[in-house]
Scaffold this motif. Sequence first.
Motif, mmCIF file in Angstrom:
data_model
loop_
_atom_site.group_PDB
_atom_site.id
_atom_site.type_symbol
_atom_site.label_atom_id
_atom_site.label_comp_id
_atom_site.label_asym_id
_atom_site.label_seq_id
_atom_site.Cartn_x
_atom_site.Cartn_y
_atom_site.Cartn_z
ATOM 1 N N GLY A 1 0.780 -1.233 0.000
ATOM 2 C CA GLY A 1 0.000 0.000 0.000
ATOM 3 C C GLY A 1 0.804 1.271 0.000
ATOM 4 N N LEU A 2 2.108 1.197 0.286
ATOM 5 C CA LEU A 2 2.944 2.400 0.308
ATOM 6 C C LEU A 2 3.487 2.668 -1.095
ATOM 7 C CD1 LEU A 2 4.914 1.864 3.633
ATOM 8 C CD2 LEU A 2 2.895 3.286 3.272
ATOM 9 N N THR A 3 2.604 2.965 -2.015
ATOM 10 C CA THR A 3 2.950 3.073 -3.431
ATOM 11 C C THR A 3 3.468 4.443 -3.831
ATOM 12 O OG1 THR A 3 0.621 3.578 -3.878
ATOM 13 C CG2 THR A 3 1.327 1.275 -4.096
ATOM 14 N N SER A 4 3.582 5.365 -2.885
ATOM 15 C CA SER A 4 4.076 6.707 -3.179
ATOM 16 C C SER A 4 4.938 7.181 -2.019
ATOM 17 C CB SER A 4 2.893 7.675 -3.374
ATOM 18 O OG SER A 4 3.321 9.016 -3.345
ATOM 19 N N SER A 5 5.933 8.029 -2.327
ATOM 20 C CA SER A 5 6.794 8.554 -1.269
ATOM 21 C C SER A 5 6.060 9.517 -0.347
ATOM 22 C CB SER A 5 8.011 9.245 -1.874
ATOM 23 O OG SER A 5 7.617 10.349 -2.681
ATOM 24 N N ASP B 1 4.537 4.857 6.857
ATOM 25 C CA ASP B 1 4.120 3.867 7.843
ATOM 26 C C ASP B 1 4.940 4.143 9.100
ATOM 27 O OD1 ASP B 1 3.280 1.711 9.298
ATOM 28 O OD2 ASP B 1 3.969 0.172 7.895
ATOM 29 N N ASP B 2 4.294 4.714 10.115
ATOM 30 C CA ASP B 2 4.990 5.164 11.325
ATOM 31 C C ASP B 2 4.618 4.286 12.514
ATOM 32 O OD1 ASP B 2 5.974 7.198 9.794
ATOM 33 O OD2 ASP B 2 4.686 8.755 10.624
ATOM 34 N N ARG B 3 5.622 3.985 13.330
ATOM 35 C CA ARG B 3 5.405 3.224 14.559
ATOM 36 C C ARG B 3 6.080 3.925 15.735
ATOM 37 N NH1 ARG B 3 6.156 -0.583 10.537
ATOM 38 N NH2 ARG B 3 4.849 -2.467 10.562
ATOM 39 N N SER C 1 -2.682 1.578 4.445
ATOM 40 C CA SER C 1 -3.748 0.669 4.836
ATOM 41 C C SER C 1 -5.098 1.379 4.844
ATOM 42 C CB SER C 1 -3.460 0.093 6.226
ATOM 43 O OG SER C 1 -4.555 -0.645 6.712
ATOM 44 N N THR C 2 -6.161 0.625 4.584
ATOM 45 C CA THR C 2 -7.506 1.183 4.671
ATOM 46 C C THR C 2 -7.926 1.397 6.123
ATOM 47 O OG1 THR C 2 -8.429 -1.059 4.561
ATOM 48 C CG2 THR C 2 -8.224 0.162 2.482
ATOM 49 N N THR C 3 -7.238 0.763 7.056
ATOM 50 C CA THR C 3 -7.438 1.008 8.489
ATOM 51 C C THR C 3 -6.083 1.407 9.072
ATOM 52 O OG1 THR C 3 -7.168 -1.375 8.866
ATOM 53 C CG2 THR C 3 -9.423 -0.525 8.741
ATOM 54 N N PRO C 4 -5.679 2.656 8.892
ATOM 55 C CA PRO C 4 -4.283 3.038 9.182
ATOM 56 C C PRO C 4 -3.881 2.984 10.646
ATOM 57 C CG PRO C 4 -5.617 4.955 8.604
ATOM 58 C CD PRO C 4 -6.461 3.758 8.311
ATOM 59 N N HIS C 5 -4.800 3.300 11.547
ATOM 60 C CA HIS C 5 -4.426 3.412 12.958
ATOM 61 C C HIS C 5 -4.668 2.092 13.686
ATOM 62 C CE1 HIS C 5 -3.805 7.740 12.699
ATOM 63 N NE2 HIS C 5 -4.916 7.799 11.984
ATOM 64 N N SER C 6 -3.598 1.575 14.337
ATOM 65 C CA SER C 6 -3.718 0.328 15.088
ATOM 66 C C SER C 6 -2.823 0.380 16.309
ATOM 67 C CB SER C 6 -3.355 -0.873 14.213
ATOM 68 O OG SER C 6 -1.989 -0.814 13.825
ATOM 69 N N GLN C 7 -3.114 -0.513 17.252
ATOM 70 C CA GLN C 7 -2.319 -0.630 18.471
ATOM 71 C C GLN C 7 -2.030 -2.103 18.739
ATOM 72 O OE1 GLN C 7 -5.675 0.952 19.084
ATOM 73 N NE2 GLN C 7 -4.730 2.636 17.944
ATOM 74 N N LEU C 8 -0.809 -2.375 19.110
ATOM 75 C CA LEU C 8 -0.386 -3.722 19.499
ATOM 76 C C LEU C 8 0.210 -3.649 20.901
ATOM 77 C CD1 LEU C 8 0.366 -6.722 19.014
ATOM 78 C CD2 LEU C 8 2.439 -5.929 17.873
ATOM 79 N N TYR C 9 -0.369 -4.401 21.845
ATOM 80 C CA TYR C 9 0.106 -4.422 23.225
ATOM 81 C C TYR C 9 0.514 -5.850 23.601
ATOM 82 C CZ TYR C 9 -2.441 0.006 23.340
ATOM 83 O OH TYR C 9 -2.915 1.265 23.053
ATOM 84 N N ASN D 1 -11.671 2.241 14.479
ATOM 85 C CA ASN D 1 -12.837 2.387 13.593
ATOM 86 C C ASN D 1 -13.068 1.139 12.752
ATOM 87 O OD1 ASN D 1 -13.150 5.141 14.467
ATOM 88 N ND2 ASN D 1 -11.480 5.684 13.065
ATOM 89 N N SER D 2 -12.857 -0.007 13.361
ATOM 90 C CA SER D 2 -12.985 -1.273 12.654
ATOM 91 C C SER D 2 -13.278 -2.377 13.662
ATOM 92 C CB SER D 2 -11.682 -1.583 11.902
ATOM 93 O OG SER D 2 -11.669 -2.913 11.431
ATOM 94 N N PRO D 3 -14.019 -3.415 13.243
ATOM 95 C CA PRO D 3 -14.210 -4.565 14.147
ATOM 96 C C PRO D 3 -13.007 -5.487 14.188
ATOM 97 C CG PRO D 3 -15.321 -4.963 12.065
ATOM 98 C CD PRO D 3 -14.776 -3.557 11.987
ATOM 99 N N ASN D 4 -11.967 -5.197 13.407
ATOM 100 C CA ASN D 4 -10.808 -6.082 13.311
ATOM 101 C C ASN D 4 -9.928 -5.993 14.554
ATOM 102 O OD1 ASN D 4 -11.720 -6.684 10.756
ATOM 103 N ND2 ASN D 4 -10.211 -5.430 9.691
ATOM 104 N N LYS D 5 -9.731 -7.127 15.181
ATOM 105 C CA LYS D 5 -8.854 -7.236 16.347
ATOM 106 C C LYS D 5 -8.447 -8.693 16.507
ATOM 107 C CE LYS D 5 -12.057 -5.526 18.932
ATOM 108 N NZ LYS D 5 -12.823 -5.000 20.090
ATOM 109 N N ALA D 6 -7.425 -8.920 17.322
ATOM 110 C CA ALA D 6 -6.970 -10.294 17.547
ATOM 111 C C ALA D 6 -6.283 -10.404 18.898
ATOM 112 C CB ALA D 6 -6.019 -10.736 16.438
ATOM 113 N N TRP D 7 -6.551 -11.510 19.578
ATOM 114 C CA TRP D 7 -5.819 -11.901 20.781
ATOM 115 C C TRP D 7 -4.924 -13.081 20.420
ATOM 116 C CZ3 TRP D 7 -5.786 -9.603 25.523
ATOM 117 C CH2 TRP D 7 -6.804 -8.685 25.805
ATOM 118 N N LEU D 8 -3.695 -13.060 20.916
ATOM 119 C CA LEU D 8 -2.789 -14.185 20.719
ATOM 120 C C LEU D 8 -2.141 -14.520 22.055
ATOM 121 C CD1 LEU D 8 -0.339 -14.748 17.770
ATOM 122 C CD2 LEU D 8 0.363 -15.291 20.087
#
Length: 362
Positions: free
Chosen positions: A227-231, A235-237, A263-271, A296-303
Amino acid sequence: MNRCKWVAAALATVPAIAAAQSVTVYGLIDTGVEYVNHVGTAGHSVVRMPNLTATVPSRWGLRGTEDLGGGLKSVFVLESGFAPDSGTSGQGGRLFGRQAFVGLSDERWGQLTFGRQFTMQFWSTLESDILTSNIYGANALDSFRANPRADNVIGYKGKFGGVTIGATYSLGRDTVNAPAGANCAGENPADKSACRDWSAMLAYDANNWGVSTAYESMRGGAGATGGLTSSSRKDDRWIFGGYLALSSMKIGVGGTLRNNEGSTTPHSQLYYGGVSYDVTPAFNLAGEVYFLRFNNSPNKAWLEAIRGTYSFSKRTAVYLTAGFIDNRGNLALSVSSGDTSSAAPKPGGNQFGAMMGVKHTF
């Protein structure tokens, strides 16, 4: 690490130049057999020998120093990752895909290096992420955690008392189409921002605890995947973590806040949070819980993951590790980061994996 006799003999044939030089051959091989269930929409299971990682990725390398006097020395590292199931080179087929750098190191001012090397994201999570590159862990939730390095890097790291500072700047972060690298070569006269990558870290370590924070920003470029098709896209962390080390136990916590403009859902958190405990001097038990969510999405995961390791010696150990992932929304992340072939469950599905293996360090 032991020095190989043939290296010592070869150096002995070079008078004067080799007199103050030290070269070490080192490495490890770690593999075994893995079981993963609920693969694909049909829900099949697979038994395989992973090619990417186990408790840690397999590698071999050369590292060396030369004393230049006055506390100054030259340094180099050439480190090759490989797949023990087939013997092929990792990191997109590179000869020295894990590290390939040369530089100068001063005991007072730190180390300056040039070449392919780890970004500060790697160093900032090394102590707080208990399972680090285990086949079941953070790598399954963020593929860049399995490959936190870049090409064409100018790097600096220095330790001043308990404080460590570091930074990297890449002129073109990925010249080979590796899965986690997004194929972004850079060094483009027509677009000087294309595929640039920079990272910075600040860490503090006391006798039995420490904290760290780092920031990494990756630029896109023409032809890049992910998705990073342009300068103009980044993608920041922002990475943070801490650990507490007791006599036979270590506790670590941390997280990553991400803004991925590709990404279509750009903001995420991983703890994450984990514990490692030495049951006996030879047997270690470690476990960790990870949580990933997209705004702003139902997408999540526990591991959840656990690993038991029995060490026959300082060099040889056997282990049994297992993991379980619960995807929500449309996420279809596999519990396993141990094979580049697809083993993902159906969207929103869960998956269990287990592996037993042996690790030998040389």
